[in-house]
Design a protein around this motif. Structure first.
Motif, short mmCIF file in Angstrom:
data_model
loop_
_atom_site.label_atom_id
_atom_site.label_comp_id
_atom_site.label_asym_id
_atom_site.label_seq_id
_atom_site.Cartn_x
_atom_site.Cartn_y
_atom_site.Cartn_z
N HIS A 98 0.85 -1.19 0.00
CA HIS A 98 0.00 0.00 0.00
C HIS A 98 0.89 1.24 0.00
CE1 HIS A 98 -3.41 -2.59 0.90
NE2 HIS A 98 -2.72 -3.10 1.92
N MET A 99 0.46 2.24 -0.73
CA MET A 99 1.25 3.47 -0.81
C MET A 99 0.34 4.66 -1.07
SD MET A 99 4.23 4.45 -3.58
CE MET A 99 4.26 6.13 -4.20
N ALA A 101 0.41 8.43 -2.69
CA ALA A 101 1.22 9.24 -3.60
C ALA A 101 0.63 10.63 -3.73
CB ALA A 101 1.31 8.57 -4.97
N ALA A 107 4.28 8.54 -8.13
CA ALA A 107 3.28 7.50 -8.41
C ALA A 107 3.74 6.62 -9.56
CB ALA A 107 1.94 8.15 -8.74
N ALA A 110 6.85 4.46 -8.58
CA ALA A 110 6.47 3.32 -7.75
C ALA A 110 5.85 2.21 -8.59
CB ALA A 110 5.51 3.76 -6.65
N LEU A 121 0.66 -3.61 -6.21
CA LEU A 121 0.65 -2.28 -5.61
C LEU A 121 -0.77 -1.72 -5.58
CD1 LEU A 121 2.17 0.19 -4.50
CD2 LEU A 121 2.56 0.93 -6.86
N HIS A 122 -1.17 -1.26 -4.38
CA HIS A 122 -2.45 -0.59 -4.16
C HIS A 122 -2.12 0.85 -3.79
CE1 HIS A 122 -6.18 -0.02 -1.38
NE2 HIS A 122 -6.39 0.48 -2.58
N MET A 123 -2.52 1.79 -4.64
CA MET A 123 -2.09 3.17 -4.47
C MET A 123 -3.26 4.12 -4.26
SD MET A 123 0.17 5.50 -7.11
CE MET A 123 1.55 4.36 -7.04
N VAL A 144 -1.40 -1.41 -11.37
CA VAL A 144 -1.65 -0.80 -10.07
C VAL A 144 -3.15 -0.71 -9.80
CG1 VAL A 144 -1.30 1.25 -8.63
CG2 VAL A 144 0.46 0.56 -10.28
N VAL A 146 -5.62 1.47 -8.36
CA VAL A 146 -5.60 2.89 -8.05
C VAL A 146 -6.88 3.32 -7.35
CG1 VAL A 146 -5.33 5.22 -8.99
CG2 VAL A 146 -4.15 3.30 -10.08
N ALA A 162 -3.26 4.74 3.07
CA ALA A 162 -2.33 3.63 2.85
C ALA A 162 -1.97 2.98 4.18
CB ALA A 162 -1.08 4.11 2.13
#
Length: 338
Positions: A98-99, A101, A107, A110, A121-123, A144, A146, A162
Motif C-alpha cells: 500500500h502506498m 502518492a 506515483a 512506484a 501495488l495498491h495506491m 496498479v 488505483v 495507505a
C-alpha cells in the motif's frame, strides 16, 4: 547501511500504534536488519536506484550572492525511500503493498519499480494527482490498483489511507513510505535509513561546505543529509520552508503512527519528519520560514526550480555567512502539500 533502532528521536517517533501490532513491527525490524546485512539486497537496491532514479548533481555559483560566495547544488528528488521500501516488500514476498502518492512522478516511479519486482501495488492518489487521467491510465497499465475517491471525497491525506490499509492486514501486506515523516516504528526509521543513502550522495556532491541550506516540505531529504553528516562536522544546516497555504501554525501531533511536529491550518497539514524535529530541538539545524511574496524570482537557474528551492536561494543570498554556502536545490514538482 546505517540502521536507526531508536524507538524515539528525542520526543518524536513512530510509537503511536496499538499494542496488537507491536510484535509484528518488531519482527519487521528484525527482518529488515537481516535484509540489509545481505550484500545481494544492497546490490539490488543500488542497481534499482541507478536505473530508476539516477543521482546527478550540478554545482554552480549564484550570481545574486556576490560578493558573498553561494553555490547552488541541483539534485533530483529523493526517491530512495520509495525504492528501498518497495524492494523490502518484494523480498519479504508480501501479497500487496500500500502506498499514498502526492506527486505524479512518485506515483509512476512506484508503479514501474513494483511492476519489475512483481510486487502488487495498491495506491491512494492525492486529489490533485488523481485528477490526471493520463497518469491513472499509465498506472493501471502497469497493474496498479488505483484509488482516487478517498482523497477526492474525504480528506486529501493519501498516506493515511495507505497506513490504514496496511493496519487492516499488517502481516500479509506492506507499506511503502515515500518520505520519512510517517509510519509506525520501524517504518519511519527504515525510510530514514534509505534517505540517508541519498543524503550521502548530496554531501559528496556539495563538498566541503561551511553552511548547507536545504529547502524542505516534509524534511525527509534534510533528515537524510543530517544523518549523513559526521558527528565532528561543524557544518551549519539551515532548512527553508515556504508555504503558499496561509496561516500555517505548528502543533505536535501523531500522523500515521508517528508523533512529530505538524504545520497546519484548517485545511492542510505539512508533517515534519520526526528525525528533523529532533535535530531542531537538539540545535543541529535551524528551520526558517520565507513568505512566497519575499522570494526573489530574478535569481537565474538552469532548471524550473521548486518554490522552496528559490526561497532557499533567496534566503542564502540575503543572509551572508563566512566560508562557503551551498544551497541544495530541486526541480519543480507537480502535486500537493506534504
Amino acid at each position: 547501511m546505517v540502521l536507526f533502532d531508536e524507538l524515539w528521536f528525542g520526543s518524536y517517533g513512530g510509537c503511536f500504534i496499538s499494542d496488537a501490532f507491536t510484535l509484528g513491527c518488531d519482527r519487521y525490524r528484525e527482518q529488515f536488519e537481516q535484509l540489509v546485512a545481505d550484500e545481494g539486497f544492497v546490490a539490488e537496491y543500488t542497481a534499482l536506484c541507478k536505473r530508476y532514479a539516477p543521482f546527478s548533481a550540478e554545482l554552480s555559483p549564484v550570481e545574486a550572492a556576490l560578493p558573498s560566495p553561494v553555490e547552488a547544488c541541483q539534485v533530483p528528488w529523493n526517491a530512495s525511500a520509495l525504492i528501498g521500501c518497495a524492494l523490502v516488500g518484494a523480498r519479504l514476498q508480501k501479497g500487496v503493498a500500500h502506498m499514498g502518492a502526492r506527486y505524479a512522478d512518485e506515483a509512476l516511479l512506484a508503479a514501474r519499480v513494483c511492476h519489475e519486482l512483481g510486487l502488487p501495488l495498491h495506491m491512494f492518489l492525492s486529489k490533485e494527482a488523481g485528477a490526471i487521467s493520463s497518469l491513472i491510465e499509465q498506472l493501471e497499465l502497469l497493474g496498479v490498483n488505483v484509488d482516487t475517491k478517498m482523497c477526492a471525497e474525504i480528506f486529501d491525506l493519501p498516506e493515511m489511507y495507505a497506513f490504514q490499509a496496511w493496519v487492516s492486514d499488517a502481516d500479509a501486506s506492506h507499506l511503502i513510505n515515500v518520505r520519512a515523516n510517517c509510519g509506525a516504528y520501524p517504518q519511519a526509521n527504515i525510510a530514514l535509513a534509505f534517505s540517508r543513502t541519498f543524503g550521502e550522495r548530496v554531501l559528496a556532491a556539495a563538498g566541503d561546505a561551511d553552511r548547507i541550506v536545504i529547502p524542505i516540505r516534509s524534511g525527509s531529504t534534510a533528515a537524510g543529509i543530517l544523518t549523513a553528516l559526521s558527528d565532528s562536522a561543524k557544518t551549519q544546516v539551515v532548512c527553508i520552508e515556504c508555504d503558499t497555504a496561509e496561516d500555517m501554525v505548528q502543533e505536535l501531533d501523531s500522523y500515521c503512527g508517528a508523533f512529530t511536529k505538524v504545520m497546519r491550518n484548517r485545511l492542510e497539514d505539512r508533517v515534519i519528519a520526526p528525525y528533523l524535529a529532533y535535530a531542531e530541538d537538539e540545535g543541529r539545524v535551524a528551520r526558517v520560514a520565507v513568505a512566497p511574496a519575499d522570494v526573489d524570482f530574478s535569481i537565474k537557474a538552469e532548471q524550473p526550480l521548486s518554490l522552496q528551492s528559490r526561497a532557499a536561494l533567496t534566503w542564502a543570498c540575503e543572509h551572508p555567512a563566512e566560508g562557503r554556502t551551498v544551497v541544495v536545490t530541486g526541480d519543480a514538482r507537480w502535486g500537493t502539500i506534504v
